[in-house]
Design a protein around this motif. Structure first.
Motif, PDB file in Angstrom:
ATOM      1  N   GLU A  74       0.820  -1.218   0.000  1.00 38.70           N
ATOM      2  CA  GLU A  74       0.000   0.000   0.000  1.00 38.70           C
ATOM      3  C   GLU A  74       0.854   1.268   0.000  1.00 38.70           C
ATOM      4  N   GLN A  75       2.152   1.116   0.288  1.00 34.33           N
ATOM      5  CA  GLN A  75       3.033   2.290   0.231  1.00 34.33           C
ATOM      6  C   GLN A  75       3.285   2.738  -1.210  1.00 34.33           C
ATOM      7  N   GLN A  76       3.096   1.838  -2.149  1.00 36.97           N
ATOM      8  CA  GLN A  76       3.278   2.208  -3.558  1.00 36.97           C
ATOM      9  C   GLN A  76       2.166   3.143  -4.011  1.00 36.97           C
ATOM     10  N   SER A  77       2.464   3.984  -4.973  1.00 35.77           N
ATOM     11  CA  SER A  77       1.464   4.928  -5.474  1.00 35.77           C
ATOM     12  C   SER A  77       0.429   4.203  -6.325  1.00 35.77           C
ATOM     13  N   LEU A  78      -0.728   4.833  -6.477  1.00 29.74           N
ATOM     14  CA  LEU A  78      -1.781   4.271  -7.322  1.00 29.74           C
ATOM     15  C   LEU A  78      -1.305   4.156  -8.765  1.00 29.74           C
ATOM     16  N   GLY A  79      -0.555   5.156  -9.208  1.00 27.58           N
ATOM     17  CA  GLY A  79      -0.044   5.113 -10.574  1.00 27.58           C
ATOM     18  C   GLY A  79       0.846   3.913 -10.822  1.00 27.58           C
ATOM     19  N   SER A  80       1.731   3.614  -9.876  1.00 30.12           N
ATOM     20  CA  SER A  80       2.637   2.470 -10.049  1.00 30.12           C
ATOM     21  C   SER A  80       1.870   1.153 -10.011  1.00 30.12           C
ATOM     22  N   ARG A  81       0.809   1.086  -9.198  1.00 27.39           N
ATOM     23  CA  ARG A  81       0.008  -0.143  -9.139  1.00 27.39           C
ATOM     24  C   ARG A  81      -0.759  -0.351 -10.446  1.00 27.39           C
ATOM     25  N   LEU A  82      -1.238   0.738 -11.027  1.00 23.54           N
ATOM     26  CA  LEU A  82      -1.924   0.628 -12.320  1.00 23.54           C
ATOM     27  C   LEU A  82      -0.957   0.157 -13.403  1.00 23.54           C
ATOM     28  N   ASN A  83       0.251   0.679 -13.365  1.00 21.87           N
ATOM     29  CA  ASN A  83       1.258   0.235 -14.337  1.00 21.87           C
ATOM     30  C   ASN A  83       1.529  -1.260 -14.203  1.00 21.87           C
ATOM     31  N   TYR A  84       1.592  -1.718 -12.969  1.00 24.55           N
ATOM     32  CA  TYR A  84       1.806  -3.148 -12.733  1.00 24.55           C
ATOM     33  C   TYR A  84       0.635  -3.960 -13.292  1.00 24.55           C
ATOM     34  N   ALA A  85      -0.581  -3.474 -13.058  1.00 22.16           N
ATOM     35  CA  ALA A  85      -1.768  -4.182 -13.538  1.00 22.16           C
ATOM     36  C   ALA A  85      -1.741  -4.336 -15.052  1.00 22.16           C
ATOM     37  N   VAL A  86      -1.319  -3.284 -15.746  1.00 22.02           N
ATOM     38  CA  VAL A  86      -1.280  -3.345 -17.212  1.00 22.02           C
ATOM     39  C   VAL A  86      -0.319  -4.435 -17.682  1.00 22.02           C
ATOM     40  N   THR A  87       0.783  -4.616 -16.977  1.00 19.71           N
ATOM     41  CA  THR A  87       1.749  -5.644 -17.392  1.00 19.71           C
ATOM     42  C   THR A  87       1.182  -7.047 -17.256  1.00 19.71           C
ATOM     43  N   LYS A  88       0.123  -7.212 -16.500  1.00 14.07           N
ATOM     44  CA  LYS A  88      -0.499  -8.521 -16.305  1.00 14.07           C
ATOM     45  C   LYS A  88      -1.654  -8.767 -17.288  1.00 14.07           C
ATOM     46  N   CYS A  89      -1.968  -7.792 -18.127  1.00 13.86           N
ATOM     47  CA  CYS A  89      -3.093  -7.909 -19.052  1.00 13.86           C
ATOM     48  C   CYS A  89      -2.707  -8.721 -20.287  1.00 13.86           C
ATOM     49  N   LYS A  90      -3.617  -9.549 -20.759  1.00 16.78           N
ATOM     50  CA  LYS A  90      -3.345 -10.351 -21.955  1.00 16.78           C
ATOM     51  C   LYS A  90      -3.975  -9.769 -23.215  1.00 16.78           C
ATOM     52  N   TYR A  91      -4.903  -8.828 -23.058  1.00 16.98           N
ATOM     53  CA  TYR A  91      -5.571  -8.252 -24.233  1.00 16.98           C
ATOM     54  C   TYR A  91      -5.005  -6.874 -24.573  1.00 16.98           C
ATOM     55  N   HIS A  92      -5.241  -6.455 -25.807  1.00 17.10           N
ATOM     56  CA  HIS A  92      -4.703  -5.176 -26.280  1.00 17.10           C
ATOM     57  C   HIS A  92      -5.533  -3.982 -25.866  1.00 17.10           C
ATOM     58  N   THR A  93      -6.807  -4.215 -25.501  1.00 19.02           N
ATOM     59  CA  THR A  93      -7.656  -3.124 -25.028  1.00 19.02           C
ATOM     60  C   THR A  93      -7.793  -3.242 -23.521  1.00 19.02           C
ATOM     61  N   ILE A  94      -7.575  -2.120 -22.828  1.00 18.27           N
ATOM     62  CA  ILE A  94      -7.557  -2.123 -21.365  1.00 18.27           C
ATOM     63  C   ILE A  94      -8.579  -1.124 -20.855  1.00 18.27           C
ATOM     64  N   ALA A  95      -9.409  -1.570 -19.918  1.00 22.37           N
ATOM     65  CA  ALA A  95     -10.415  -0.706 -19.305  1.00 22.37           C
ATOM     66  C   ALA A  95     -10.141  -0.610 -17.813  1.00 22.37           C
ATOM     67  N   LYS A  96     -10.242   0.595 -17.284  1.00 16.70           N
ATOM     68  CA  LYS A  96     -10.020   0.802 -15.855  1.00 16.70           C
ATOM     69  C   LYS A  96     -11.378   0.950 -15.166  1.00 16.70           C
ATOM     70  N   PHE A  97     -11.641   0.066 -14.207  1.00 14.93           N
ATOM     71  CA  PHE A  97     -12.889   0.121 -13.433  1.00 14.93           C
ATOM     72  C   PHE A  97     -12.581   0.573 -12.012  1.00 14.93           C
ATOM     73  N   ASP A  98     -13.468   1.375 -11.444  1.00 22.10           N
ATOM     74  CA  ASP A  98     -13.415   1.633 -10.004  1.00 22.10           C
ATOM     75  C   ASP A  98     -14.297   0.597  -9.310  1.00 22.10           C
ATOM     76  N   ASP A  99     -14.007   0.333  -8.049  1.00 22.65           N
ATOM     77  CA  ASP A  99     -14.723  -0.746  -7.368  1.00 22.65           C
ATOM     78  C   ASP A  99     -16.107  -0.351  -6.867  1.00 22.65           C
ATOM     79  N   ASP A 100     -16.405   0.960  -6.817  1.00 21.07           N
ATOM     80  CA  ASP A 100     -17.655   1.393  -6.193  1.00 21.07           C
ATOM     81  C   ASP A 100     -18.664   2.020  -7.156  1.00 21.07           C
TER      82      ASP A 100
END
Length: 245
Positions: A74-100
């Motif tokens: 949780e010490q990592q920034s939101l931006g860095s976590r999003l970057n990490y998430a993108v590296t785990k994506c298998k598709y070429h189109t990426i959508a960002k969802f909020d949880d609420d």
């Protein structure tokens, strides 16, 4: 960073990424994902709370297809976590969802159709509905910003091509990372486009202090269009695209 495969099958899906630190919104997140009437999809969940146990997430995720769960400090920034998430994506189109928030069944389908029609690189909903739980009021924000090129988009509505991320990353910030991602991409020559206002509702909780963006219901109501006499905002905002994929 490893390269994402570039075959046709990989291009025809959507990877949804989300960062969450609130276990009580897990069901809402999974419902938004499963509700999407889009066949090829996956959900990448990044948990950014060191104290939340992973087992409830993993147990629920087993009931769904194509869900991956990771934890980042949780010490990592939101931006860095999003970057990490993108590296785990298998598709070429990426959508960002909020949880609420609320994503209607045709949200992804509409987004993909709009990306193709407009040849945009980054898509979102600058014009969008917002439901204020405290005052039980539905408002429409930035009503004039539908169907046009823009500079900024709400982070909860971002849909973008993987090629953008090859040249522009989310900045190492917790606030304003979405705006900077859009503006830096635009400076690189990428097309940033605001789609229709339909198929999405930002949900504003009663206690504004629990949001990253602090603002009162009265201020929001005073500055945006009130949509009156709506008993069910989900039915109201949902729109089936006129053409299919």
């Amino acid at each position: 960073m490893s390269a994402v495969p570039h075959n046709k099958a990989k291009q025809q899906g959507v990877s949804i990424i989300t960062c969450t630190n609130r276990h009580n919104y897990l069901n809402n997140l999974l419902q938004n994902f499963s509700r999407q009437r889009y066949a090829n999809k996956e959900l990448i969940i990044i948990i950014n709370n060191n104290k939340i146990p992973l087992s409830p997430y993993q147990t629920l995720a087993k009931k769904y297809k194509n869900i991956k769960i990771y934890r980042k400090p949780e010490q990592q920034s939101l931006g860095s976590r999003l970057n990490y998430a993108v590296t785990k994506c298998k598709y070429h189109t990426i959508a960002k969802f909020d949880d609420d928030d609320y994503y209607a069944p045709h949200y992804l389908t509409e987004s993909i159709l709009t990306l193709k029609r407009t040849k945009a690189d980054i898509l979102g909903k600058r014009a969008h509905y917002m439901y204020l739980l405290g005052s039980k009021t539905l408002i429409l924000r930035f009503a004039n910003d539908e169907h046009r090129i823009v500079t900024h988009l709400p982070g909860a509505t971002l849909v973008f091509n993987r090629k953008v991320f090859d040249h522009v990353k989310f900045p190492n910030k917790n606030v304003g990372e979405d705006d900077l991602f859009c503006s830096r991409s635009k400076k690189k020559g990428y097309k940033v486009y605001s789609a229709s206002k339909n198929n999405f509702v930002a949900i504003r909780r009663k206690n504004s202090s629990k949001h990253t963006w602090i603002i009162s219901d009265s201020t929001l109501i005073a500055n945006h269009k009130i949509i009156r006499n709506i008993k069910n905002y989900r039915n109201f905002v949902g729109r089936r695209p006129k053409i299919s994929l």
